[in-house]
Design a protein around this motif. Structure first.
Motif, PDB file in Angstrom:
ATOM      1  N   VAL A  40       0.853  -1.312  -0.034  1.00  0.00           N
ATOM      2  CA  VAL A  40      -0.076  -0.103   0.041  1.00  0.00           C
ATOM      3  C   VAL A  40       0.864   1.181   0.010  1.00  0.00           C
ATOM      4  N   SER A  63      -4.702   4.485  -2.354  1.00  0.00           N
ATOM      5  CA  SER A  63      -4.845   2.980  -2.335  1.00  0.00           C
ATOM      6  C   SER A  63      -3.616   2.253  -2.572  1.00  0.00           C
ATOM      7  N   ARG A  64      -2.713   2.913  -3.287  1.00  0.00           N
ATOM      8  CA  ARG A  64      -1.515   2.161  -3.392  1.00  0.00           C
ATOM      9  C   ARG A  64      -0.442   3.261  -3.879  1.00  0.00           C
ATOM     10  N   ARG A 180      -9.001   8.243 -11.633  1.00  0.00           N
ATOM     11  CA  ARG A 180      -7.906   7.863 -10.867  1.00  0.00           C
ATOM     12  C   ARG A 180      -6.714   9.028 -10.738  1.00  0.00           C
ATOM     13  N   ARG A 202      -9.757  13.310  -2.801  1.00  0.00           N
ATOM     14  CA  ARG A 202     -11.114  12.562  -2.352  1.00  0.00           C
ATOM     15  C   ARG A 202     -12.201  13.418  -2.259  1.00  0.00           C
ATOM     16  N   GLU A 208     -10.129   7.494  -7.252  1.00  0.00           N
ATOM     17  CA  GLU A 208      -9.268   6.829  -6.652  1.00  0.00           C
ATOM     18  C   GLU A 208      -7.994   7.490  -6.587  1.00  0.00           C
TER      19      GLU A 208
END
Length: 222
Positions: A40, A63-64, A180, A202, A208
């Protein structure tokens, strides 16, 4: 010692570079690659795939993280030349190294970590924006803007929890986002700055948020 010879011979040893690259094979392989990063946040670990203890306890707002290198050795020198001496050669090489290790281009737009206007006037250079512009040109992605509305104190002497508290609500994104978004920075330490910016992205509508950073400082060393 790093020889700044980009483009041309290997930027690290001045030997013959690999075709189409700015480095030779042995120097490229000898760099501090983040081979076992947390899946992550990218924190360097001893094995993969694994989550670091921080991501197990509290998931970040992104998220990553794609962070291919560890902040040590020649990578550390490159970052310092880029960040503190505004070396375009070092910046170009960092961008090329990042792209060479990037998996499938999952981002639809790039959002660099902004400087507060007062800090920007003082430094005259935002390495994250420069890097995002270069990556955007190489990857064919648009570069968006965020605002750092709080001129937060230096993070260097703060603990992990203090860093996260120091940056709460520090960023805003005025334009609506979608899809994203990849946040861009040169070095990721605790991830507090990128976590705060991810929250702002966000709130602005990003579906994302991922992180693109060149190098990761091991939390064991912070």
């Amino acid at each position: 010692m790093l020889h700044q010879a980009l483009p041309g011979p290997c930027a690290f040893c001045l030997g013959t570079s690999a075709p189409g690259a700015s480095w030779c094979g042995p120097c490229y392989r000898a760099l501090a690659w983040n081979r076992y990063g947390c899946r992550v946040c990218g924190e360097p670990l001893r094995r993969a795939p694994a989550l670091c203890r921080h991501c197990r306890d509290v998931a970040p707002a992104f998220s990553r993280a794609q962070v291919p290198l560890v902040y040590e050795g020649a990578v550390r020198q490159l970052v310092q030349d880029f960040k503190f001496q505004a070396s375009p050669r070092a910046g170009m090489l960092l961008a090329e190294l990042f792209v060479s290790a990037l998996g499938p281009a999952e981002a639809q737009a790039l959002l660099p970590v902004p400087l507060h206007p007062a800090r920007a006037r003082q430094r005259g250079f935002n390495q994250s924006r420069w890097l995002a512009d270069e990556l955007g040109a190489q990857l064919g992605l648009p570069v968006l803007e965020a605002t750092r509305r709080v001129d937060t104190p230096s993070q260097r002497a703060l603990s992990r929890s203090e860093r996260f508290a120091n940056l709460a609500d520090a960023f805003t994104v005025a334009s609506p986002l979608s899809g994203r978004i990849a946040l861009v920075d040169d070095v990721m330490t605790t991830g507090a700055t990128l976590n705060a910016l991810a929250h702002a992205a966000r709130r602005a509508g990003a579906c994302e948020v991922v992180v693109y950073a060149v190098a990761r400082t091991s939390l064991a060393a912070t």
